[in-house]
Design an enzyme around this catalytic site. Structure first.
Site, short mmCIF file in Angstrom:
data_model
loop_
_atom_site.label_atom_id
_atom_site.label_comp_id
_atom_site.label_asym_id
_atom_site.label_seq_id
_atom_site.Cartn_x
_atom_site.Cartn_y
_atom_site.Cartn_z
N ASP A 1 0.75 -1.11 -0.07
CA ASP A 1 -0.05 -0.13 0.04
C ASP A 1 0.73 1.36 0.09
O ASP A 1 2.15 1.28 0.04
CB ASP A 1 -1.01 -0.01 1.17
N GLU B 1 0.37 -0.23 -5.04
CA GLU B 1 -0.84 0.71 -5.11
C GLU B 1 -0.15 2.16 -5.60
O GLU B 1 -0.54 3.16 -5.35
CB GLU B 1 -1.49 0.68 -3.83
N TRP B 2 1.11 2.06 -6.16
CA TRP B 2 1.93 3.09 -6.41
C TRP B 2 1.09 4.29 -7.17
O TRP B 2 1.26 5.41 -7.08
CB TRP B 2 2.95 2.51 -7.53
N PRO B 3 0.44 3.95 -8.66
CA PRO B 3 -0.21 4.95 -9.21
C PRO B 3 -1.56 5.54 -8.55
O PRO B 3 -1.76 6.85 -8.71
CB PRO B 3 -0.79 4.26 -10.69
N LEU B 4 -2.18 4.82 -7.87
CA LEU B 4 -3.33 5.34 -7.03
C LEU B 4 -2.94 6.60 -6.25
O LEU B 4 -3.66 7.54 -5.94
CB LEU B 4 -3.67 4.22 -5.81
N TYR B 5 -1.64 6.32 -5.57
CA TYR B 5 -1.10 7.69 -4.54
C TYR B 5 -0.44 8.89 -5.38
O TYR B 5 -0.36 9.60 -4.60
CB TYR B 5 -0.19 6.83 -3.72
N ASP C 1 -10.39 2.82 -3.69
CA ASP C 1 -10.87 1.34 -3.00
C ASP C 1 -12.55 1.17 -3.53
O ASP C 1 -13.34 1.90 -3.65
CB ASP C 1 -10.86 1.50 -1.50
#
Length: 440
Positions: free
Chosen positions: A163, A196-200, A224
């Site tokens: 995450d 979850e790199w691109p999400l952040y 999510d």
């Protein structure tokens, strides 16, 4: 650029390439989208095992899910990972700086749990975070990447969900994810890497999907998933809106991850569950269920274990499908398959009224490259039906419920010599512009 400057430039580039080589992730994993079970959406951070021992995050929960996966056909259908999400560790690392499982909820430790999964022919996934703490406030891996990777390998872990909460500065995200990828590979154990790199990064800039593909086996792009139709459609819309950017990087070994399947829970209707299953297969998404396999209803189980849909998901060509059209409240999605055919999904996005008819002519959905001259059409959802051999100008009337999806499999029929009349009709069709073709 003069010759001397150009030579100096090439030397600098060569040195930088030597110091900072670009190494694609090559762990031989996730050659087709990952299939398994993940606790988060259904069980979240329930750590109160005194009040709720049946549903709390504990070794008992994962063992019971593993038992159900073997007993009830999930393993045979292709689901192989049982994945722990947040809230498993103790609040503190041990005296050697290693993560440790909560001793009350995991009295046997994570290695015992991994051994149990392996004895069932399954694999164990675990969760950690690139920052100082996980999203729920447990110890993060920043400053401990090598130690944590080695710990997971020694425990026998097979997948890491990593995450992106609580990073002191977002510009450190890329380095953190890359460092953990390197650390996992150095252990010598095959550990699938879910990022979850691109999400952040999206809130700051457009992520570098080339680097992400070189680092991770799959990666989360959007928020999510919740147990609701609006959440599912929000993820679908985001994926379609960004498909030109994210689809080209997906393929064997690395996948865009739209998050968990929430089929078998509380929030989706039967039609909406079928839509999520169909579109996740079209999008070549990991199929990670978050539900209670110990008490799932038979209809949801049949949908999640549908071998025809799973075959689309796991097609070895590894091409992610795309949204091809939006018309009159319908969406048309297509995914090319290794057979030379297509998976085709027609979704009714209206949330009012009754079933609506979608007139499908193969020529108008741009399948002529696969179906010249004919295709055998099989309906997979909402129920299995053989629709027979259709030519490009046959009209199929599909009845699609509100928020539902009709999923078709189009398989090319070996070309046969066409009549002069068929040839003339085909040439007339090709001579029309795209707007005219769509209007046919």
């Amino acid at each position: 650029m003069t010759g001397s400057i150009l030579s100096a430039f090439n030397i600098i580039v060569g040195i930088c390439t030597f110091i900072f080589p670009v190494r694609a992730l090559d762990n031989g994993l996730a050659l087709t989208p990952t299939m398994g079970w993940l606790h988060w959406e259904r069980f979240m951070c329930n750590t109160d095992c005194d009040a709720d021992p049946h549903n709390c995050i504990s070794e008992k929960l994962y063992m019971e899910m593993a038992d159900a996966m073997v007993k009830d056909g999930w393993k045979d259908a292709g689901y192989e990972y049982v994945c722990i999400d947040d809230c498993w560790p103790s609040r503190d690392r041990d005296s050697e700086g290693r993560l440790q499982a909560d001793p009350k909820r995991f009295p046997g430790g994570i290695k015992k749990l991994a051994d149990y999964m392996h004895s069932k022919g399954l694999k164990l996934g675990i969760y950690a975070d690139v920052g100082t703490m996980t999203c729920a406030g447990y110890p993060g891996s920043l400053g401990h990447y090598d130690t944590d990777a080695q710990t997971f390998a020694e425990w026998g872990v097979d997948l890491l969900k990593f995450d992106g909460c609580n990073m002191p500065n977002w510009t450190l995200l890329a380095g953190g994810y890359i460092n953990m990828s390197v650390a996992l590979n150095k252990t010598g154990r095959s550990i699938l890497y879910s990022c979850e790199w691109p999400l952040y990064e999206w809130q700051f800039h457009q992520p570098n999907y080339t680097a992400i593909r070189q680092t991770c086996n799959h990666w989360r792009n959007s928020a999510d998933v919740f147990d609701s139709w609006s959440s599912v459609t929000g993820i679908v819309d985001w994926t379609a809106d960004h498909q030109d950017l994210i689809v080209p990087v997906a393929g064997p070994g690395g996948w865009n991850d739209p998050d968990m399947l929430v089929i078998g829970n509380f929030g989706l209707s039967r039609d909406q569950q079928e839509t999520q299953m169909a579109l996740w297969a079209i999008m070549a998404a990991p199929l990670l269920m978050s539900n209670d396999l110990r008490a799932i209803d038979p209809q949801s189980q049949r949908l999640l274990q549908n071998r025809h849909i799973i075959a689309i998901s796991q097609d070895p060509l590894g091409k992610q499908g795309t949204r091809k059209a939006k018309v009159n409240g319908f969406e048309v999605w297509q995914r090319p398959l290794s057979t030379g055919g297509l998976a085709l999904a027609v979704t009714n996005r209206q949330e009012i009224g009754g079933p609506r008819h979608f007139p499908l002519t193969l020529a108008t959905v741009l399948v002529w490259r696969s179906c010249y001259h004919q295709c055998n059409v099989t309906q997979i959802l909402p129920q299995y039906r053989e629709l027979g051999v259709q030519n490009l100008f046959s009209k199929l009337q599909l009845s699609v419920n509100p928020t539902g999806t009709t999923l078709l499999l189009l398989s090319p029929v070996p070309a046969m010599s066409c009549t002069r009349l068929q040839a003339k009709k085909w040439l007339r069709y090709l001579s029309k512009d795209r707007a005219q073709r769509t209007a046919l």
